[in-house]
Design an enzyme around this catalytic site. Structure first.
Site, short mmCIF file in Angstrom:
data_model
loop_
_atom_site.label_atom_id
_atom_site.label_comp_id
_atom_site.label_asym_id
_atom_site.label_seq_id
_atom_site.Cartn_x
_atom_site.Cartn_y
_atom_site.Cartn_z
N ASP B 188 54.49 -44.45 11.10
CA ASP B 188 53.35 -44.90 11.89
C ASP B 188 52.09 -44.86 11.04
O ASP B 188 51.79 -43.84 10.41
CB ASP B 188 53.23 -43.98 13.11
CG ASP B 188 52.10 -44.41 14.03
OD1 ASP B 188 52.39 -45.16 14.97
OD2 ASP B 188 50.95 -44.01 13.78
N ASN B 196 41.65 -51.51 11.57
CA ASN B 196 41.50 -52.91 12.00
C ASN B 196 40.08 -53.22 12.42
O ASN B 196 39.54 -54.28 12.13
CB ASN B 196 42.45 -53.21 13.16
CG ASN B 196 43.78 -53.75 12.68
OD1 ASN B 196 43.84 -54.42 11.65
ND2 ASN B 196 44.83 -53.46 13.41
N ASP B 205 46.56 -56.93 8.54
CA ASP B 205 47.84 -57.62 8.35
C ASP B 205 48.35 -57.43 6.92
O ASP B 205 49.55 -57.21 6.70
CB ASP B 205 47.69 -59.11 8.65
CG ASP B 205 47.60 -59.37 10.15
OD1 ASP B 205 47.80 -58.40 10.92
OD2 ASP B 205 47.33 -60.51 10.55
N ASP B 232 51.93 -51.02 14.77
CA ASP B 232 51.69 -50.32 13.51
C ASP B 232 52.81 -49.31 13.24
O ASP B 232 52.60 -48.30 12.62
CB ASP B 232 50.33 -49.63 13.52
CG ASP B 232 50.20 -48.67 14.69
OD1 ASP B 232 51.14 -48.59 15.49
OD2 ASP B 232 49.15 -48.01 14.80
#
Lengths: 204, 326, 124
Positions: B188, B196, B205, B232
């Site tokens: 994770d 982000n 990304d 994620d």
């Protein structure tokens, strides 16, 4: 000035959470992805306090969706997001490949619909649980600064049930508020419904 | 006043409207629809009259339109369905040619309550928005549908959740049959929301792509298996792995990702992007199922996050203990 | 009945109203059951290891650890405890997560129907 007891606030929060939970389910159906909506707390404030709370965010440009509900009591319901958050929601809901030009063509209607889903869900949750029913206007969307928002021009006596809403789509957390503007008379009717419900459940 | 117009006149007015009108009764049957709607839907008033709306338009089943109709009839609340979010919900076409080519009209739909006083309970009003919407959107929707039906994660190229579920079930049965251990690892990205928000989704990304590449390199195909498990999260299925192996592998992966040194100014943990890893090994026997295996790796991951993230934690199913991988 | 043999239900919910409603409705249906309450997932984990409830009703959105995580942890340590997620979060992904953790799903609001459903699952 009304003050609400712990049980009354707890009950309202739970009822609105059932509402936003349903709204999240509708939104997730549209985007085909998980949408998390929570309204952790309800507070009851005077109109001018609500304004102060909204303005404490540094942003003065807002997106609002409003609907007026009438029935056993009347409430103007508003979903308020800072403008940039509203654009982010639309971008996440409509799709990342959408160009800004396309977005601006539809952001009003898309935002309108999102507000419609959330506000209808909150009020129908109230209606279901209290066994009452409301009429409503269609949702109206506006971008604007504080002066052009109706919450800032109502009369002094109005009370506001204020909920903070946290929305998580595609890992982005977006904050906004739901406001229910009620006259003193409407507020008393709402509380009467609430107390009646709590009494019927043996909880008062 | 409407009273002066008379019912017949009112019907003519509704018929001449340049918008679609459908009126439903309490049982969600079509009481009336206007000429605009008949032309665009290709259905005559007779074929639609008195028929349940859901039967005539099965595409509405389970959709937001169905919910909106319920809202109007049950709760008396109006709804709006925007073209940006629904577009071509109903099979309505501008011309017979469009119908042949399956090119539906872009629709703005209002669903309005009509009250409990007469048979007419719900008004569906449709406005044609096609002219306002580009062709690219149609193409984009089709790409989207294709993406959902594939087994690969479009962004990173590793397997998607769907394929993961199938593979886990297969490997689980294999391990059960052969009395072999089965390892599972969930990776994770720490505080990826903040990343982000800070760097933008494109940069986010790129991170996912790089990390997927590291994971792909680290496993032994065809036995091991990497999938994008959530936004994620990545999951690794590692058949035959021992506790010692999987711990070492988890810690190696954590270090490898750290040495990529992907700058992360949004993180309170480190200057670069880090990961938390939850891992476990199970010998599937008797009543055991994949839930227990998944929950165990999840629990290890929760523990890694609680202990401050940027670490790999092993959860032992035998004694319920946690162990920091090293 | 012997106190030790009557089923013990743990209600986990941050809403006082929901806890009270659930308690009242369960008590109506199963007067013999013992009922204890927790207001968060963390508190629930503590109570589970001390009190060993047979059944757990768990909200999802609460301050602290989520009900899903709490349910997962309880399930691993005490695989015999039957757990119901009782939540306003009704979307497919939550139902999926519930089935992944091997727990039963019941949608809020708390009604006679939903409580009957939960009891049926506990006793199944």
């Amino acid at each position: 000035m009304f003050t609400l007891g712990e049980m009354q606030l707890d009950a309202l929060a739970e009822i609105f959470n059932i509402g936003v939970g349903r709204a999240a389910s509708s939104l997730s159906l549209i985007v085909n992805d998980e949408v998390l909506l929570t309204a952790p707390e309800v507070i009851l404030v005077r109109r001018e306090q609500a304004i102060k709370l909204l303005l404490s965010a540094e942003l003065q440009q807002f997106s609002t969706v409003s609907q007026t509900f009438s029935g056993p009591f009347e409430a103007q319901a508003l979903l308020v997001f800072p403008e940039s958050n509203a654009l982010e929601i639309v971008r996440l809901m409509v799709g990342p490949h959408m160009s800004i030009e396309e977005l601006s063509e539809f952001e009003q209607e898309a935002m309108c619909e999102i507000g419609n889903i959330i506000l209808n869900a909150c009020m129908s949750s109230l209606a279901d649980i209290f066994h009452i029913s409301f009429d409503s206007t269609l949702p109206l969307h506006r971008f604007g600064n504080t002066e052009s928002l109706s919450v800032f021009e109502g009369n002094e006596e109005q009370m506001v049930l204020l909920l903070q809403v946290d929305m998580v789509i595609s890992q982005q957390c977006i904050q906004g508020h739901i406001l229910f503007l009620l006259s003193v008379a409407s507020m008393s009717s709402l509380l009467a419904c609430l107390d009646q419900y709590l009494a019927a459940q043996g909880l008062s | 006043m409407a009273g002066d117009l008379g019912n017949a006149n009112l019907c003519t007015v509704i018929d001449r409207l340049e918008a679609g009108v459908v009126i439903l009764d309490e049982a969600r049957r079509i009481l009336h629809c206007n000429r605009w709607f008949n032309l665009r839907s290709g259905q005559t008033a007779d074929s639609l009259g008195q028929r349940p709306f859901a039967e005539m338009f099965p595409e509405a089943a389970g959709s937001r339109l169905e919910q909106a109709i319920e809202h109007a009839i049950h709760d008396h609340l109006p709804s709006l369905l925007s073209p940006a979010l629904h577009g071509t919900l109903l099979p309505l076409y501008q011309t017979p040619d469009d119908r042949r080519r399956e090119k539906r009209m872009q629709q703005l739909i209002h669903v309005l309550p009509l009250g409990d006083d007469s048979a007419a309970r719900c008004l569906i009003q449709i406005t044609d928005m096609t002219a306002n919407i580009s062709r690219e959107r149609l193409l984009r929707q089709q790409t989207e549908i294709l993406r959902r039906t594939t087994t690969q994660d479009q962004l990173t190229g590793v397997a998607n959740r769907r394929q993961f579920d199938e593979r886990l079930a297969t490997e689980f049965h294999k391990a059960q049959r052969n009395h072999h251990p089965l390892g599972l690892m969930i990776v994770d990205l720490d505080l990826f929301n903040a990343y982000n928000t800070h760097y933008g989704r494109d940069q986010g990304d790129n991170c996912l792509i790089e990390i997927a590449a590291i994971l792909k390199n680290a496993v032994r195909p065809p036995f091991d298996f990497v999938a994008r498990y959530g936004g994620d999260e990545f999951a690794l299925i590692l058949p035959g792995s021992s506790e010692k192996d999987i711990c070492r592998q988890a810690e190696n992966l954590r270090l490898q990702i750290a040495t990529l040194a992907m700058a992360n100014a949004a993180s309170s943990l480190a200057k670069h992007l880090t990961v938390s890893i939850g891992t476990t090994v199970m010998r599937p026997e008797g009543e055991a199922n994949t839930h227990t295996l998944l929950s165990s790796a999840d629990v290890a991951l929760y523990q890694a996050k609680r202990d401050g993230r940027n670490r790999a934690i092993y959860f032992s199913l035998e004694d319920g203990s946690f162990k920091l991988c090293s | 009945m012997d106190e030790k043999n009557t089923p013990l239900l743990l209600i986990v919910d941050d809403s006082r109203m929901s806890r009270m409603l659930l308690r009242a409705m369960v008590a109506d249906n199963r007067p013999a059951w013992r009922i204890i309450e927790a207001v968060s997932g963390d508190e629930a984990l503590k109570m589970v290891s001390e009190a060993r409830p047979d059944f757990v009703s768990m909200d999802v959105n609460m301050p602290g650890i989520s009900g899903l995580e709490a349910a997962g942890r309880i399930r691993i340590r005490h695989p015999d405890a039957r757990i119901v997620l009782c939540t306003a979060n009704i979307q497919e992904s939550t139902r999926e997560a519930a089935s992944r953790a091997g727990v039963h799903f019941v949608a809020k609001p708390i009604t006679v129907q939903s409580v009957t459903d939960a009891i049926a699952f506990f006793e199944a």
